[in-house]
Design a protein around this motif. Structure first.
Motif, PDB file in Angstrom:
ATOM      1  N   PHE A  79      61.563  13.232  58.989  1.00 31.81           N
ATOM      2  CA  PHE A  79      62.593  13.093  60.006  1.00 31.81           C
ATOM      3  C   PHE A  79      62.432  14.233  61.008  1.00 31.81           C
ATOM      4  O   PHE A  79      62.199  15.383  60.625  1.00 31.81           O
ATOM      5  N   ILE A  80      62.561  13.893  62.283  1.00 35.79           N
ATOM      6  CA  ILE A  80      62.555  14.889  63.351  1.00 35.79           C
ATOM      7  C   ILE A  80      63.977  14.971  63.888  1.00 35.79           C
ATOM      8  O   ILE A  80      64.560  13.958  64.287  1.00 35.79           O
ATOM      9  N   GLY A 116      74.776  13.010  67.575  1.00 33.83           N
ATOM     10  CA  GLY A 116      75.528  12.109  66.738  1.00 33.83           C
ATOM     11  C   GLY A 116      75.944  12.761  65.433  1.00 33.83           C
ATOM     12  O   GLY A 116      75.118  13.402  64.794  1.00 33.83           O
ATOM     13  N   PRO A 117      77.226  12.665  65.063  1.00 35.25           N
ATOM     14  CA  PRO A 117      78.294  11.911  65.739  1.00 35.25           C
ATOM     15  C   PRO A 117      78.966  12.664  66.887  1.00 35.25           C
ATOM     16  O   PRO A 117      79.752  12.099  67.614  1.00 35.25           O
ATOM     17  N   THR A 118      78.682  13.974  67.035  1.00 35.53           N
ATOM     18  CA  THR A 118      79.210  14.750  68.145  1.00 35.53           C
ATOM     19  C   THR A 118      78.039  15.335  68.922  1.00 35.53           C
ATOM     20  O   THR A 118      76.906  15.365  68.418  1.00 35.53           O
ATOM     21  N   PRO A 119      78.264  15.814  70.142  1.00 28.66           N
ATOM     22  CA  PRO A 119      77.146  16.303  70.974  1.00 28.66           C
ATOM     23  C   PRO A 119      76.358  17.450  70.381  1.00 28.66           C
ATOM     24  O   PRO A 119      75.207  17.669  70.772  1.00 28.66           O
ATOM     25  N   ILE A 120      76.918  18.214  69.438  1.00 28.59           N
ATOM     26  CA  ILE A 120      76.190  19.361  68.886  1.00 28.59           C
ATOM     27  C   ILE A 120      75.540  19.049  67.543  1.00 28.59           C
ATOM     28  O   ILE A 120      74.929  19.925  66.939  1.00 28.59           O
ATOM     29  N   VAL A 121      75.666  17.827  67.072  1.00 33.37           N
ATOM     30  CA  VAL A 121      75.036  17.423  65.811  1.00 33.37           C
ATOM     31  C   VAL A 121      73.801  16.597  66.143  1.00 33.37           C
ATOM     32  O   VAL A 121      73.899  15.592  66.858  1.00 33.37           O
ATOM     33  N   PRO A 122      72.610  16.975  65.674  1.00 32.36           N
ATOM     34  CA  PRO A 122      71.382  16.286  66.077  1.00 32.36           C
ATOM     35  C   PRO A 122      71.252  14.897  65.482  1.00 32.36           C
ATOM     36  O   PRO A 122      71.872  14.556  64.475  1.00 32.36           O
ATOM     37  N   ILE A 123      70.422  14.110  66.144  1.00 32.63           N
ATOM     38  CA  ILE A 123      70.036  12.784  65.664  1.00 32.63           C
ATOM     39  C   ILE A 123      68.777  12.918  64.808  1.00 32.63           C
ATOM     40  O   ILE A 123      67.888  13.702  65.128  1.00 32.63           O
ATOM     41  N   TRP A 124      68.734  12.162  63.718  1.00 32.57           N
ATOM     42  CA  TRP A 124      67.579  12.161  62.823  1.00 32.57           C
ATOM     43  C   TRP A 124      66.676  10.982  63.198  1.00 32.57           C
ATOM     44  O   TRP A 124      67.050   9.826  63.037  1.00 32.57           O
ATOM     45  N   LYS A 125      65.477  11.283  63.686  1.00 29.10           N
ATOM     46  CA  LYS A 125      64.516  10.250  64.085  1.00 29.10           C
ATOM     47  C   LYS A 125      63.403  10.205  63.054  1.00 29.10           C
ATOM     48  O   LYS A 125      62.784  11.219  62.743  1.00 29.10           O
ATOM     49  N   SER A 126      63.155   9.032  62.521  1.00 27.90           N
ATOM     50  CA  SER A 126      62.155   8.909  61.460  1.00 27.90           C
ATOM     51  C   SER A 126      60.741   8.851  62.024  1.00 27.90           C
ATOM     52  O   SER A 126      60.510   8.466  63.176  1.00 27.90           O
ATOM     53  N   PHE A 135      61.498  11.200  72.091  1.00 27.15           N
ATOM     54  CA  PHE A 135      61.893  11.223  73.487  1.00 27.15           C
ATOM     55  C   PHE A 135      62.180  12.659  73.916  1.00 27.15           C
ATOM     56  O   PHE A 135      62.193  13.582  73.111  1.00 27.15           O
ATOM     57  N   LYS A 136      62.435  12.820  75.206  1.00 29.28           N
ATOM     58  CA  LYS A 136      62.797  14.128  75.734  1.00 29.28           C
ATOM     59  C   LYS A 136      64.044  14.624  75.016  1.00 29.28           C
ATOM     60  O   LYS A 136      64.987  13.885  74.814  1.00 29.28           O
ATOM     61  N   GLY A 137      64.028  15.906  74.673  1.00 32.05           N
ATOM     62  CA  GLY A 137      65.161  16.481  73.963  1.00 32.05           C
ATOM     63  C   GLY A 137      64.918  16.671  72.482  1.00 32.05           C
ATOM     64  O   GLY A 137      65.801  17.141  71.762  1.00 32.05           O
ATOM     65  N   MET A 138      63.698  16.309  72.020  1.00 32.91           N
ATOM     66  CA  MET A 138      63.398  16.457  70.597  1.00 32.91           C
ATOM     67  C   MET A 138      62.369  17.550  70.329  1.00 32.91           C
ATOM     68  O   MET A 138      62.171  17.953  69.182  1.00 32.91           O
ATOM     69  N   SER A 139      61.716  18.033  71.367  1.00 34.97           N
ATOM     70  CA  SER A 139      60.745  19.106  71.184  1.00 34.97           C
ATOM     71  C   SER A 139      61.438  20.354  70.649  1.00 34.97           C
ATOM     72  O   SER A 139      62.517  20.724  71.108  1.00 34.97           O
ATOM     73  N   GLY A 140      60.801  20.993  69.702  1.00 37.93           N
ATOM     74  CA  GLY A 140      61.371  22.193  69.093  1.00 37.93           C
ATOM     75  C   GLY A 140      62.247  21.924  67.896  1.00 37.93           C
ATOM     76  O   GLY A 140      62.722  22.863  67.254  1.00 37.93           O
ATOM     77  N   GLY A 141      62.455  20.655  67.570  1.00 42.02           N
ATOM     78  CA  GLY A 141      63.306  20.314  66.443  1.00 42.02           C
ATOM     79  C   GLY A 141      62.595  20.490  65.107  1.00 42.02           C
ATOM     80  O   GLY A 141      61.365  20.447  65.028  1.00 42.02           O
ATOM     81  N   PRO A 142      63.350  20.698  64.037  1.00 43.52           N
ATOM     82  CA  PRO A 142      62.736  20.815  62.712  1.00 43.52           C
ATOM     83  C   PRO A 142      62.200  19.477  62.226  1.00 43.52           C
ATOM     84  O   PRO A 142      62.754  18.419  62.541  1.00 43.52           O
ATOM     85  N   VAL A 143      61.118  19.533  61.482  1.00 40.02           N
ATOM     86  CA  VAL A 143      60.548  18.346  60.830  1.00 40.02           C
ATOM     87  C   VAL A 143      60.914  18.438  59.353  1.00 40.02           C
ATOM     88  O   VAL A 143      60.534  19.394  58.666  1.00 40.02           O
ATOM     89  N   ILE A 144      61.649  17.450  58.881  1.00 35.00           N
ATOM     90  CA  ILE A 144      62.178  17.461  57.524  1.00 35.00           C
ATOM     91  C   ILE A 144      61.494  16.376  56.695  1.00 35.00           C
ATOM     92  O   ILE A 144      61.403  15.220  57.116  1.00 35.00           O
ATOM     93  N   CYS A 145      61.002  16.759  55.524  1.00 40.03           N
ATOM     94  CA  CYS A 145      60.454  15.800  54.572  1.00 40.03           C
ATOM     95  C   CYS A 145      61.473  15.617  53.458  1.00 40.03           C
ATOM     96  O   CYS A 145      62.004  16.597  52.918  1.00 40.03           O
ATOM     97  N   ARG A 146      61.765  14.384  53.117  1.00 40.99           N
ATOM     98  CA  ARG A 146      62.756  14.076  52.078  1.00 40.99           C
ATOM     99  C   ARG A 146      62.045  13.450  50.885  1.00 40.99           C
ATOM    100  O   ARG A 146      61.268  12.500  51.030  1.00 40.99           O
ATOM    101  N   HIS A 147      62.337  13.988  49.715  1.00 40.41           N
ATOM    102  CA  HIS A 147      61.662  13.529  48.510  1.00 40.41           C
ATOM    103  C   HIS A 147      62.688  13.341  47.406  1.00 40.41           C
ATOM    104  O   HIS A 147      63.525  14.218  47.164  1.00 40.41           O
TER     105      HIS A 147
END
Length: 222
Positions: free
Chosen positions: A98-99, A108-118, A142-154
Motif C-alpha cells: 500500500f502507498i 480520507g476520511p478527513t483531509p489530514i488522513v491519507p488514502i491507502w492505494k494498493s 497520482f500527484k500527491g502521493m510522492s514521498g508517502g510510505p510504502v507499507i507491506c501487509r502480511h
C-alpha cells in the motif's frame, strides 16, 4: 520536479518552508478532525538551505530527506517501528503493498488522513534497480502521493514465520496481521517520450537509515 529529471519545471519553485498538518493528541487518543499545523523552515538563520539531511552517497538523486521536527505536546505521533520487538518483514517481487498519500490533494476520511492505494512490487527488492537502492511498484498513483510510505501487509497464521527476518523468538507462535514499512514512494517512472507509466519507484528503507547514520547536510539541486 520528477526525480528522473534534475531540471526544475517551469511551474516549480525552490521550497524555503513547509507547512504540515498533524493529528492532535488528546491523552492516549488522537483526533483526526482536530489538525495541528506545524511550520518548518528549511533555511538556517542566514538563509542557507542546510536544514535537512540527504543521502551520503547519491545526494539529491535519492529524493529522500530527513528533517528534525519538534513535535510539541499537542501533536499525536506514533512510528510504525516504535517497539523494540518490531520485526522486519522480508518482501518479494509480486507482494502486495500500500502507498499512503493524498492523490490530487484528497484525504480520507478527513483531509489530514491519507488514502491507502494498493500496488504490487514489480522488481526484486533486494537487487538495486538501475544501480540505485530502489525497487519498482506497479500501481496507478497520482500527484500527491510522492514521498508517502510504502507499507507491506502480511497475515501471520503460524509460528516460526520465515518472512520475519529479525525476530529473536521466531520459533514462538505469532498470530495476527503485520504492517511493515518497507520503503518510501518516489513517483511514477517516465517513458522515453516523457509520459508517466504505471510503474513507480520506491526507495528501499535502508536509504533512511543511511541518511540518519551519516547526517550529511543537504543542498538544493538547481
Amino acid at each position: 520536479r520528477n526525480s528522473q529529471n534534475p531540471s526544475i519545471s517551469k511551474n516549480g519553485r525552490f521550497c524555503t518552508r513547509i507547512v504540515v498538518s498533524f493529528v492532535a493528541a488528546h491523552g492516549d487518543m488522537v483526533a483526526i478532525n482536530d489538525p495541528v499545523e506545524l511550520q518548518i523552515d528549511l533555511n538556517d538563520s542566514d538563509g542557507n538551505g542546510l536544514c535537512w539531511y540527504q543521502h551520503p552517497t547519491h545526494g539529491p538523486l535519492v529524493d529522500v530527506a530527513l528533517i528534525r521536527i519538534e513535535w510539541g505536546e499537542r501533536i499525536g505521533n506514533r512510528a510504525l517501528n516504535d517497539h523494540d520487538f518490531f520485526p522486519r518483514l522480508l518482501v518479494y517481487a509480486g507482494d502486495g503493498v500500500f502507498i499512503l498519500g493524498f492523490p490530487w490533494g484528497l484525504g480520507g476520511p478527513t483531509p489530514i488522513v491519507p488514502i491507502w492505494k494498493s500496488g504490487t512490487i514489480a522488481s526484486i527488492p533486494g537487487v538495486p534497480h538501475s544501480g540505485m537502492p530502489s525497487f519498482l511498484i506497479d500501481s496507478r498513483t497520482f500527484k500527491g502521493m510522492s514521498g508517502g510510505p510504502v507499507i507491506c501487509r502480511h497475515s501471520l497464521t503460524m509460528g516460526g514465520d520465515r518472512r520475519i527476518s529479525n525476530f529473536d523468538k521466531a520459533s514462538d507462535p505469532i498470530f495476527g496481521q503485520l504492517d511493515c514499512l518497507c520503503g518510501i514512494y518516489s513517483g511514477r517512472l517516465l517513458a522515453e517520450d516523457g509520459t508517466e507509466t504505471d510503474l513507480g519507484k520506491g526507495w528501499r528503507l535502508e536509504v533512511v537509515e543511511q541518511i540518519w547514520a551519516a547526517k550529511v547536510l543537504g543542498r538544493a539541486m538547481g
